[in-house]
Write a protein that holds these residues in place. Structure first.
Motif, PDB file in Angstrom:
ATOM      1  N   VAL A   1      21.313  45.978  18.444  1.00 36.83           N
ATOM      2  CA  VAL A   1      20.255  46.535  19.304  1.00 36.83           C
ATOM      3  C   VAL A   1      18.900  46.026  18.819  1.00 36.83           C
ATOM      4  O   VAL A   1      18.060  45.588  19.612  1.00 36.83           O
TER       5      VAL A   1
ATOM      6  N   SER B   1      25.521  52.922  15.867  1.00 32.14           N
ATOM      7  CA  SER B   1      26.785  52.340  15.404  1.00 32.14           C
ATOM      8  C   SER B   1      27.493  53.260  14.426  1.00 32.14           C
ATOM      9  O   SER B   1      28.685  53.133  14.196  1.00 32.14           O
TER      10      SER B   1
ATOM     11  N   ASN C   1      18.400  49.324  28.126  1.00 33.27           N
ATOM     12  CA  ASN C   1      18.139  49.746  26.747  1.00 33.27           C
ATOM     13  C   ASN C   1      16.835  50.511  26.595  1.00 33.27           C
ATOM     14  O   ASN C   1      16.412  50.799  25.467  1.00 33.27           O
TER      15      ASN C   1
ATOM     16  N   ILE D   1      15.277  54.848  20.226  1.00 32.36           N
ATOM     17  CA  ILE D   1      16.692  54.782  19.883  1.00 32.36           C
ATOM     18  C   ILE D   1      17.413  56.006  20.450  1.00 32.36           C
ATOM     19  O   ILE D   1      17.037  57.148  20.163  1.00 32.36           O
TER      20      ILE D   1
ATOM     21  N   CYS E   1      21.025  53.192  14.103  1.00 25.96           N
ATOM     22  CA  CYS E   1      21.019  52.184  15.169  1.00 25.96           C
ATOM     23  C   CYS E   1      21.825  50.957  14.758  1.00 25.96           C
ATOM     24  O   CYS E   1      21.760  50.498  13.617  1.00 25.96           O
ATOM     25  N   HIS E   2      22.578  50.399  15.714  1.00 25.56           N
ATOM     26  CA  HIS E   2      23.333  49.163  15.493  1.00 25.56           C
ATOM     27  C   HIS E   2      22.355  47.997  15.338  1.00 25.56           C
ATOM     28  O   HIS E   2      21.360  47.912  16.068  1.00 25.56           O
TER      29      HIS E   2
ATOM     30  N   GLY F   1      18.563  42.388  19.720  1.00 26.10           N
ATOM     31  CA  GLY F   1      18.200  42.219  21.127  1.00 26.10           C
ATOM     32  C   GLY F   1      16.725  42.482  21.364  1.00 26.10           C
ATOM     33  O   GLY F   1      16.056  41.755  22.118  1.00 26.10           O
ATOM     34  N   LEU F   2      16.202  43.516  20.729  1.00 27.54           N
ATOM     35  CA  LEU F   2      14.779  43.827  20.831  1.00 27.54           C
ATOM     36  C   LEU F   2      13.942  42.703  20.230  1.00 27.54           C
ATOM     37  O   LEU F   2      12.922  42.292  20.799  1.00 27.54           O
TER      38      LEU F   2
ATOM     39  N   TYR G   1      18.767  44.019  31.226  1.00 24.67           N
ATOM     40  CA  TYR G   1      19.029  44.303  29.815  1.00 24.67           C
ATOM     41  C   TYR G   1      17.960  45.233  29.251  1.00 24.67           C
ATOM     42  O   TYR G   1      18.264  46.236  28.602  1.00 24.67           O
TER      43      TYR G   1
ATOM     44  N   GLU H   1      23.394  55.827  22.759  1.00 21.49           N
ATOM     45  CA  GLU H   1      24.142  54.599  23.058  1.00 21.49           C
ATOM     46  C   GLU H   1      23.759  53.424  22.162  1.00 21.49           C
ATOM     47  O   GLU H   1      24.425  52.387  22.174  1.00 21.49           O
ATOM     48  N   HIS H   2      22.718  53.561  21.354  1.00 23.27           N
ATOM     49  CA  HIS H   2      22.294  52.508  20.437  1.00 23.27           C
ATOM     50  C   HIS H   2      22.875  52.673  19.028  1.00 23.27           C
ATOM     51  O   HIS H   2      22.654  51.827  18.170  1.00 23.27           O
TER      52      HIS H   2
END
Length: 162
Positions: free
Chosen positions: A64, A55, A31, A49, A60-61, A67-68, A27, A52-53
């Motif tokens: 993400v 939205s 990322n 960022i 950034c979504h 998750g961080l 994961y 793919e991060h």
């Protein structure tokens, strides 16, 4: 698993654990997250960022960032649990989003253990947007609770204890 007549093998140094964890953490790698541990009880994850991060255009979504956040909170707890031949798993965490993160922003998530109980640990974290020559901007703040459990219950223990 050893019986009571065989002493438990000691876990390796923290640096070895971090190196092993970075190798198996799909994961984090997917990322672009890199983990460092300044001292036991603290963890720092860095990431940039990327497309793919996002939205929405350039933003950034929140998942993400979540998750961080979870990674930094948990890694801080793991650094102390590891010294007791334990691992941790997330019980819950909450976070407040303070500012948007944008494409190409460099983020640093700094987690620290605030409380160690018999069964649970509590960590806090701030994710900062960092840029050379500029003041760090807090993007999010969070608090997490983690379950402590014996390292022998996870395959990861065999990786780092081999």
């Amino acid at each position: 698993m050893s019986d009571s007549s065989t002493p438990a093998r000691p876990l390796p140094q923290l640096a070895a654990m971090v190196a092993a964890y970075n190798q198996i953490n799909h994961y984090g790698r997917a990322n672009g997250m890199t983990l460092s541990v300044p001292v036991p009880g603290q963890a720092e994850y860095r990431m940039t960022i990327c497309d793919e991060h996002l939205s929405s255009p350039n933003t950034c979504h929140g998942g993400v960032l979540a998750g961080l956040m979870d990674a930094a909170l948990g890694a801080a707890a793991l650094t102390l649990a590891f010294a007791h031949q334990e691992f941790v798993s997330t019980v819950e965490f909450k976070m407040n989003f303070l500012h948007a993160a944008h494409l190409h922003d460099n983020l640093v998530a700094r987690g620290v253990v605030d409380h160690i109980g018999n069964k649970l640990m509590v960590s806090s974290c701030v994710i900062y947007r960092v840029a050379e020559g500029k003041e760090d901007v807090a993007v999010a703040r969070g608090l997490g609770t983690f379950n402590r459990y014996p390292a022998s219950k996870r395959d990861f223990a065999q990786l780092v204890m081999a």
